[in-house]
Design an enzyme around this catalytic site. Structure first.
Site, PDB file in Angstrom:
ATOM      1  N   HIS A  40       0.873  -1.202   0.000  1.00  0.00           N
ATOM      2  CA  HIS A  40       0.000   0.000   0.000  1.00  0.00           C
ATOM      3  C   HIS A  40       0.896   1.233   0.000  1.00  0.00           C
ATOM      4  CE1 HIS A  40      -3.853   2.126   1.370  1.00  0.00           C
ATOM      5  NE2 HIS A  40      -2.955   3.072   1.132  1.00  0.00           N
ATOM      6  N   ASP A  53       1.256   2.688   3.547  1.00  0.00           N
ATOM      7  CA  ASP A  53       0.394   3.853   3.334  1.00  0.00           C
ATOM      8  C   ASP A  53       1.213   5.138   3.377  1.00  0.00           C
ATOM      9  OD1 ASP A  53      -1.906   5.218   2.690  1.00  0.00           O
ATOM     10  OD2 ASP A  53      -2.665   5.303   4.733  1.00  0.00           O
ATOM     11  N   HIS A  92     -10.527   1.205   1.572  1.00  0.00           N
ATOM     12  CA  HIS A  92     -10.341   2.183   2.651  1.00  0.00           C
ATOM     13  C   HIS A  92     -11.582   2.021   3.536  1.00  0.00           C
ATOM     14  CE1 HIS A  92      -8.869   6.056   4.406  1.00  0.00           C
ATOM     15  NE2 HIS A  92     -10.075   5.934   4.936  1.00  0.00           N
ATOM     16  N   HIS A 109      -4.729  -0.550   5.844  1.00  0.00           N
ATOM     17  CA  HIS A 109      -4.290   0.244   7.000  1.00  0.00           C
ATOM     18  C   HIS A 109      -5.236   0.141   8.200  1.00  0.00           C
ATOM     19  CE1 HIS A 109      -7.073   2.955   5.009  1.00  0.00           C
ATOM     20  NE2 HIS A 109      -6.203   3.367   4.113  1.00  0.00           N
ATOM     21  N   HIS A 166       1.603   5.324  -1.687  1.00  0.00           N
ATOM     22  CA  HIS A 166       1.248   6.489  -2.509  1.00  0.00           C
ATOM     23  C   HIS A 166       2.535   7.094  -3.057  1.00  0.00           C
ATOM     24  CE1 HIS A 166      -2.951   6.680  -1.025  1.00  0.00           C
ATOM     25  NE2 HIS A 166      -2.408   6.149   0.061  1.00  0.00           N
ATOM     26  N   LEU A 167       2.626   7.148  -4.364  1.00  0.00           N
ATOM     27  CA  LEU A 167       3.838   7.722  -4.982  1.00  0.00           C
ATOM     28  C   LEU A 167       3.595   9.126  -5.514  1.00  0.00           C
ATOM     29  CD1 LEU A 167       5.149   4.576  -6.911  1.00  0.00           C
ATOM     30  CD2 LEU A 167       6.152   5.611  -4.861  1.00  0.00           C
ATOM     31  N   ARG A 168       2.318   9.534  -5.606  1.00  0.00           N
ATOM     32  CA  ARG A 168       1.961  10.821  -6.217  1.00  0.00           C
ATOM     33  C   ARG A 168       2.429  10.850  -7.676  1.00  0.00           C
ATOM     34  NH1 ARG A 168      -1.327  10.857  -2.052  1.00  0.00           N
ATOM     35  NH2 ARG A 168      -0.562  11.854  -0.190  1.00  0.00           N
ATOM     36  N   ALA A 214      -4.183  14.747   5.288  1.00  0.00           N
ATOM     37  CA  ALA A 214      -3.924  13.490   6.005  1.00  0.00           C
ATOM     38  C   ALA A 214      -2.855  12.689   5.279  1.00  0.00           C
ATOM     39  CB  ALA A 214      -5.211  12.667   6.069  1.00  0.00           C
ATOM     40  N   LYS A 252      -9.130  -0.176  -6.120  1.00  0.00           N
ATOM     41  CA  LYS A 252      -9.192   0.444  -4.795  1.00  0.00           C
ATOM     42  C   LYS A 252     -10.500   1.189  -4.632  1.00  0.00           C
ATOM     43  CE  LYS A 252      -7.809   2.183  -0.850  1.00  0.00           C
ATOM     44  NZ  LYS A 252      -6.636   2.907  -0.436  1.00  0.00           N
ATOM     45  N   HIS A 302       2.714  14.687   1.641  1.00  0.00           N
ATOM     46  CA  HIS A 302       2.115  15.995   1.339  1.00  0.00           C
ATOM     47  C   HIS A 302       3.197  17.010   1.665  1.00  0.00           C
ATOM     48  CE1 HIS A 302      -2.092  14.626   0.991  1.00  0.00           C
ATOM     49  NE2 HIS A 302      -1.795  13.781   1.969  1.00  0.00           N
TER      50      HIS A 302
HETATM   51  O1  DOR Z   1      -3.677   9.483   5.547  1.00  0.00           O
HETATM   52  C1  DOR Z   1      -3.982   9.139   4.422  1.00  0.00           C
HETATM   53  N1  DOR Z   1      -3.417   9.706   3.343  1.00  0.00           N
HETATM   54  N2  DOR Z   1      -4.913   8.209   4.278  1.00  0.00           N
HETATM   55  C2  DOR Z   1      -5.406   7.896   3.075  1.00  0.00           C
HETATM   56  O2  DOR Z   1      -6.278   7.080   3.016  1.00  0.00           O
HETATM   57  C3  DOR Z   1      -4.938   8.593   1.854  1.00  0.00           C
HETATM   58  C4  DOR Z   1      -3.613   9.165   2.045  1.00  0.00           C
HETATM   59  C5  DOR Z   1      -3.245  10.174   0.973  1.00  0.00           C
HETATM   60  O3  DOR Z   1      -3.366   9.834  -0.191  1.00  0.00           O
HETATM   61  O4  DOR Z   1      -2.832  11.274   1.305  1.00  0.00           O
HETATM   62 ZN    ZN Z   2      -3.452   5.037   1.384  1.00  0.00          ZN
END
Ligand code: DOR
Ligand code: ZN
Length: 354
Positions: A19, A254, A141, A179, A21-23, A270, A104, A258
């Site tokens: 799980h 996860d 999620h 998560h 996130h690479l953006r 988040a 997802k 940001h």
């Molecule tokens: O904290 C989180 N950030 N939870 C998520 O489900 C998405 C993730 C995000 O993509 O920023």
């Molecule tokens: Zn996530």
């Protein structure tokens, strides 16, 4: 294996991150480089803007990721589609041959870029039926978004109101509850018959921290993620599950970057960025539980077995050494700065960076 205190170095295969996130765009330089240092494969989350909800977007995204893999590394991006209204049963039919690993589901409004998610589970039933038939995993999620449900209760309520009926209605659908954050989730996972393909990923932040870390002594936005950190009883239940050797629980960071200014904000985003040193964070948690010997299966085997993908040995191995070190205050992130999880704090473990 010797007792925990005597272990000075762990030599493990590269991890799988189920799980991540690479953006997109310039962010990939940082995120792909950090993750590919210690992960050989990762399930890549599709919550970009716009969401990755068709094959062309997924192909382009994969190509962008590949361009950012540092030379000499072996990193496989397992691509996902975002369950929006653009996903049809036909999409599901073609998903596997078009190189899609899983779909997802973000309930609408649950988290970052979930506005195009689907709020009605019933509306997704034809999609879920096709996924069940074709063996396409559903990644969830698991939080309800009803405004009357307390943010700390959203996962538990999701399990009772949504997941239990879903599991019953699609007994052969492969489901990963992403998560997990609560003792209730652990209890649920343990209650499911073995034949039903249900698993859960666990992040480093939910193994290491409870909500005090986020809220006591001032609000600490870099510990804010969704599902939100819960109480100590929940953390202990997760740590017990992760270190129990039960193959239903496996690694999914996860890691969700940001930029600093988006977190340190009156309406902060988040997400915790753990890809910088996730194996060291997990080692810290497993050490606390006296279970360093359980880390390898959690990080390198159980998830691969669940998804039925190979666990052959790669040439590179990961060394995690017992070496007190301080996590950097910030990292470069395109034109911005990124604050890694637990920045400026000490860990007992360090991954060897090239
Ligand atoms: O904290 C989180 N950030 N939870 C998520 O489900 C998405 C993730 C995000 O993509 O920023
Ligand atoms: Zn996530």
């Amino acid at each position: 294996m010797p007792p925990n205190q005597q272990i000075t170095e762990l030599t493990l295969p590269l991890f799988d991150d189920f799980h991540l996130h690479l953006r997109a765009g310039n962010a990939l330089k940082r995120t792909v480089s950090d993750a590919s240092f210690w992960a050989r494969r990762a399930i890549v989350m599709p919550n970009l803007q716009p969401p990755v909800d068709n094959f062309d977007l997924a192909d382009n995204y994969r190509a962008d990721i590949i361009k950012n893999i540092p030379a000499g590394r072996n990193f496989e991006a397992l691509m996902t589609l975002y369950l929006s209204e653009n996903i049809k049963t036909d999409t599901v039919k073609q998903a596997k041959e078009r190189g899609i690993f899983a779909i997802k589901w973000y309930p609408k409004g649950a988290t970052t870029n979930s506005e195009q998610g689907i709020s009605s589970v019933q509306a997704c039933y034809p999609i879920f039926a096709e996924m069940e038939k074709r063996g396409v995993p559903l990644l969830i999620h698991g939080e309800v978004t009803d405004t009357d449900i307390d943010i700390f209760e959203r996962e538990a309520v999701f399990i009772d109101r949504v997941l239990i009926p879903l599991r019953r209605d699609f007994p052969a659908l492969q489901i990963t509850l992403e998560h997990i954050t609560t003792a209730r989730a652990v209890e649920y996972l343990l209650s499911i018959p073995e034949a039903e393909k249900t698993a859960a990923t666990i992040t480093p932040q939910h193994l290491l921290f409870n909500r005090n870390q986020l809220l006591v002594g001032g609000i600490k936005p870099h510990f804010y993620c969704l599902p939100i950190l819960k109480c100590e009883t929940d953390r202990k239940a997760l740590l017990q599950a992760a270190t129990s050797g039960n193959p239903r629980f496996f690694l999914g960071t996860d890691s969700a970057p940001h930029a600093q200014h988006k977190k340190e904000n009156s309406c902060g985003c988040a997400g915790c960025y753990s890809a910088w040193n996730a194996p060291a964070l997990y080692a810290q948690a497993f050490e606390e539980a006296g279970a360093l010997d359980k880390l390898e299966n959690f990080a390198c085997k159980f998830g691969a077995d669940f998804y039925d993908i190979a666990t052959e040995n790669y040439e590179r191995v990961l060394k995690i050494s017992r070496e007190e070190n301080t996590i950097p205050a910030n990292l470069d992130y395109a034109e911005d700065k990124l604050i890694p999880l637990f920045a400026e704090n000490k860990l007992n473990w360090q991954i060897k960076k090239n």
